[in-house]
Design a protein around this motif. Structure first.
Motif, PDB file in Angstrom:
ATOM      1  N   LEU A 171      -0.847   3.725  -6.305  1.00 42.39           N
ATOM      2  CA  LEU A 171       0.468   3.082  -6.467  1.00 42.39           C
ATOM      3  C   LEU A 171       1.457   3.116  -5.287  1.00 42.39           C
ATOM      4  O   LEU A 171       2.087   2.156  -4.877  1.00 42.39           O
ATOM      5  CB  LEU A 171       1.055   3.462  -7.782  1.00 42.39           C
ATOM      6  CG  LEU A 171       2.533   2.882  -8.140  1.00 42.39           C
ATOM      7  CD1 LEU A 171       2.406   1.932  -8.905  1.00 42.39           C
ATOM      8  CD2 LEU A 171       3.303   3.762  -8.797  1.00 42.39           C
ATOM      9  N   PHE A 172       1.692   4.378  -4.912  1.00 42.76           N
ATOM     10  CA  PHE A 172       2.702   4.733  -3.868  1.00 42.76           C
ATOM     11  C   PHE A 172       2.381   3.979  -2.433  1.00 42.76           C
ATOM     12  O   PHE A 172       3.050   3.715  -1.680  1.00 42.76           O
ATOM     13  CB  PHE A 172       3.037   6.101  -3.782  1.00 42.76           C
ATOM     14  CG  PHE A 172       3.842   6.844  -5.117  1.00 42.76           C
ATOM     15  CD1 PHE A 172       4.738   6.082  -5.225  1.00 42.76           C
ATOM     16  CD2 PHE A 172       3.339   8.041  -5.445  1.00 42.76           C
ATOM     17  CE1 PHE A 172       5.584   6.499  -6.388  1.00 42.76           C
ATOM     18  CE2 PHE A 172       4.033   8.262  -6.625  1.00 42.76           C
ATOM     19  CZ  PHE A 172       5.230   7.547  -7.301  1.00 42.76           C
ATOM     20  N   LEU A 173       0.903   4.262  -2.134  1.00 45.00           N
ATOM     21  CA  LEU A 173       0.447   3.438  -0.853  1.00 45.00           C
ATOM     22  C   LEU A 173       0.522   2.086  -1.129  1.00 45.00           C
ATOM     23  O   LEU A 173       1.026   1.616   0.096  1.00 45.00           O
ATOM     24  CB  LEU A 173      -1.162   3.820  -0.861  1.00 45.00           C
ATOM     25  CG  LEU A 173      -1.562   5.307  -0.544  1.00 45.00           C
ATOM     26  CD1 LEU A 173      -2.929   5.364  -0.515  1.00 45.00           C
ATOM     27  CD2 LEU A 173      -1.234   5.525   0.928  1.00 45.00           C
ATOM     28  N   THR A 174       0.528   1.488  -2.359  1.00 41.55           N
ATOM     29  CA  THR A 174       0.817   0.045  -2.456  1.00 41.55           C
ATOM     30  C   THR A 174       2.103  -0.354  -2.314  1.00 41.55           C
ATOM     31  O   THR A 174       2.536  -1.390  -1.580  1.00 41.55           O
ATOM     32  CB  THR A 174      -0.003  -0.374  -3.679  1.00 41.55           C
ATOM     33  OG1 THR A 174      -1.351  -0.177  -3.917  1.00 41.55           O
ATOM     34  CG2 THR A 174       0.311  -2.005  -3.782  1.00 41.55           C
ATOM     35  N   ALA A 175       3.025   0.484  -2.730  1.00 42.85           N
ATOM     36  CA  ALA A 175       4.411   0.322  -2.659  1.00 42.85           C
ATOM     37  C   ALA A 175       4.764   0.407  -1.177  1.00 42.85           C
ATOM     38  O   ALA A 175       5.609  -0.348  -0.664  1.00 42.85           O
ATOM     39  CB  ALA A 175       5.224   1.156  -3.301  1.00 42.85           C
ATOM     40  N   LEU A 176       4.218   1.589  -0.401  1.00 43.02           N
ATOM     41  CA  LEU A 176       4.579   1.649   1.029  1.00 43.02           C
ATOM     42  C   LEU A 176       4.003   0.546   1.970  1.00 43.02           C
ATOM     43  O   LEU A 176       4.646   0.193   3.018  1.00 43.02           O
ATOM     44  CB  LEU A 176       4.036   2.806   1.618  1.00 43.02           C
ATOM     45  CG  LEU A 176       4.748   4.079   0.967  1.00 43.02           C
ATOM     46  CD1 LEU A 176       3.716   5.398   1.229  1.00 43.02           C
ATOM     47  CD2 LEU A 176       5.958   4.153   1.883  1.00 43.02           C
ATOM     48  N   ASN A 177       2.899  -0.041   1.502  1.00 44.75           N
ATOM     49  CA  ASN A 177       2.050  -1.072   2.449  1.00 44.75           C
ATOM     50  C   ASN A 177       2.162  -2.495   2.248  1.00 44.75           C
ATOM     51  O   ASN A 177       1.610  -3.214   2.796  1.00 44.75           O
ATOM     52  CB  ASN A 177       0.664  -0.581   2.586  1.00 44.75           C
ATOM     53  CG  ASN A 177       0.401   0.548   3.404  1.00 44.75           C
ATOM     54  OD1 ASN A 177       0.378   0.611   4.616  1.00 44.75           O
ATOM     55  ND2 ASN A 177       0.221   1.670   2.644  1.00 44.75           N
ATOM     56  N   THR A 178       3.134  -2.712   0.995  1.00 42.14           N
ATOM     57  CA  THR A 178       3.398  -4.161   0.755  1.00 42.14           C
ATOM     58  C   THR A 178       4.586  -4.686   0.522  1.00 42.14           C
ATOM     59  O   THR A 178       4.953  -5.853   0.557  1.00 42.14           O
ATOM     60  CB  THR A 178       2.631  -4.439  -0.522  1.00 42.14           C
ATOM     61  OG1 THR A 178       3.292  -3.614  -1.559  1.00 42.14           O
ATOM     62  CG2 THR A 178       1.023  -4.201  -0.566  1.00 42.14           C
ATOM     63  N   GLY A 179       5.508  -3.540   0.135  1.00 39.28           N
ATOM     64  CA  GLY A 179       6.873  -4.085   0.007  1.00 39.28           C
ATOM     65  C   GLY A 179       7.374  -4.493  -1.214  1.00 39.28           C
ATOM     66  O   GLY A 179       8.349  -5.260  -1.524  1.00 39.28           O
ATOM     67  N   LEU A 180       6.320  -4.610  -2.266  1.00 39.40           N
ATOM     68  CA  LEU A 180       6.436  -4.869  -3.617  1.00 39.40           C
ATOM     69  C   LEU A 180       7.412  -3.930  -4.585  1.00 39.40           C
ATOM     70  O   LEU A 180       7.868  -2.919  -4.013  1.00 39.40           O
ATOM     71  CB  LEU A 180       5.216  -4.750  -4.495  1.00 39.40           C
ATOM     72  CG  LEU A 180       4.309  -6.246  -4.374  1.00 39.40           C
ATOM     73  CD1 LEU A 180       4.148  -6.604  -2.964  1.00 39.40           C
ATOM     74  CD2 LEU A 180       3.137  -6.066  -5.349  1.00 39.40           C
ATOM     75  N   ARG A 181       8.171  -4.789  -5.129  1.00 36.30           N
ATOM     76  CA  ARG A 181       9.127  -3.930  -6.165  1.00 36.30           C
ATOM     77  C   ARG A 181       8.502  -3.313  -7.446  1.00 36.30           C
ATOM     78  O   ARG A 181       7.310  -3.789  -7.551  1.00 36.30           O
ATOM     79  CB  ARG A 181      10.182  -5.109  -6.776  1.00 36.30           C
ATOM     80  CG  ARG A 181      11.035  -5.830  -5.793  1.00 36.30           C
ATOM     81  CD  ARG A 181      11.837  -6.934  -6.483  1.00 36.30           C
ATOM     82  NE  ARG A 181      12.632  -7.536  -5.584  1.00 36.30           N
ATOM     83  CZ  ARG A 181      12.267  -8.641  -4.614  1.00 36.30           C
ATOM     84  NH1 ARG A 181      11.293  -8.958  -4.722  1.00 36.30           N
ATOM     85  NH2 ARG A 181      13.189  -8.968  -3.851  1.00 36.30           N
ATOM     86  N   ILE A 182       8.975  -2.369  -7.805  1.00 37.06           N
ATOM     87  CA  ILE A 182       8.336  -1.762  -8.814  1.00 37.06           C
ATOM     88  C   ILE A 182       8.017  -2.396  -9.933  1.00 37.06           C
ATOM     89  O   ILE A 182       6.816  -2.340 -10.562  1.00 37.06           O
ATOM     90  CB  ILE A 182       9.226  -0.295  -9.428  1.00 37.06           C
ATOM     91  CG1 ILE A 182       8.367   0.481 -10.382  1.00 37.06           C
ATOM     92  CG2 ILE A 182      10.477  -0.966 -10.036  1.00 37.06           C
ATOM     93  CD1 ILE A 182       7.266   1.326  -9.912  1.00 37.06           C
ATOM     94  N   GLY A 183       8.741  -3.521 -10.413  1.00 37.92           N
ATOM     95  CA  GLY A 183       8.254  -4.482 -11.433  1.00 37.92           C
ATOM     96  C   GLY A 183       7.151  -5.411 -11.122  1.00 37.92           C
ATOM     97  O   GLY A 183       6.258  -5.583 -12.199  1.00 37.92           O
ATOM     98  N   GLU A 184       7.145  -5.532  -9.923  1.00 35.79           N
ATOM     99  CA  GLU A 184       5.883  -6.280  -9.489  1.00 35.79           C
ATOM    100  C   GLU A 184       4.777  -5.572  -9.253  1.00 35.79           C
ATOM    101  O   GLU A 184       3.364  -5.845  -9.776  1.00 35.79           O
ATOM    102  CB  GLU A 184       6.262  -6.992  -7.917  1.00 35.79           C
ATOM    103  CG  GLU A 184       7.446  -7.994  -7.962  1.00 35.79           C
ATOM    104  CD  GLU A 184       7.933  -8.188  -6.485  1.00 35.79           C
ATOM    105  OE1 GLU A 184       8.326  -9.534  -6.373  1.00 35.79           O
ATOM    106  OE2 GLU A 184       7.738  -7.526  -5.806  1.00 35.79           O
TER     107      GLU A 184
END
Length: 149
Positions: A13-26
């Motif tokens: 989850l955190f790797l995806t957040a760091l590497n995609t710029g997605l918001r938490i809800g997304e």
């Protein structure tokens, strides 16, 4: 510095957040149907929100379209993240098989133990714990979006 072990779901989850710029809800609304492993892309077309149901007056999670048309997008993901998502998918399939009819079966990438929606608060709690254990100054999960830019 102490080494911290994350649950696989949290790590990805955190790797995806760091590497995609997605918001938490997304992130929390992503399903396996939103991943194109061949093209190495995520399809962003929904978000998870926590809101009051007008009828019952109780808070609940709902999946809604993004706030704007620009919220619908395709985001490239690096190869190492694609591999981590594939590993997570296998683990989730095994978990679903073990739990059988107890599993919510929502096809979520990032889910709670029984396959339901992961609470925003549990993601925040995980992040705070990681930051504290590693003596890193507190920041909000939304700040991870800025690493992608």
């Amino acid at each position: 510095m102490p080494m911290i072990t994350l649950q696989v779901t949290d790590e990805v989850l955190f790797l995806t957040a760091l590497n995609t710029g997605l918001r938490i809800g997304e992130l929390l609304a992503l399903t396996w149907d939103d991943v194109d492993f061949e093209k190495k892309e995520l399809i962003v077309n929904k978000q998870l929100i926590y809101m009051t149901d007008r009828t019952t007056k109780k808070y609940e999670y709902k999946v809604t379209p993004p706030k704007t048309k620009a919220g619908n997008r395709i985001v490239p993901i690096p190869g190492f993240l694609t591999a981590r998502l594939e590993e997570l998918k296998l683990e989730e399939m095994e978990k679903k098989e073990r739990l059988k009819n107890k599993h919510a079966n929502l096809n979520l990438i990032f889910s709670a133990k029984l396959g339901g929606f992961l609470a925003f608060s549990s993601v925040r709690t995980s992040l705070v714990s990681i930051l504290k254990k590693n003596n890193i100054e507190h920041f909000k999960i939304h700040s991870l979006r800025h690493t992608y830019a």
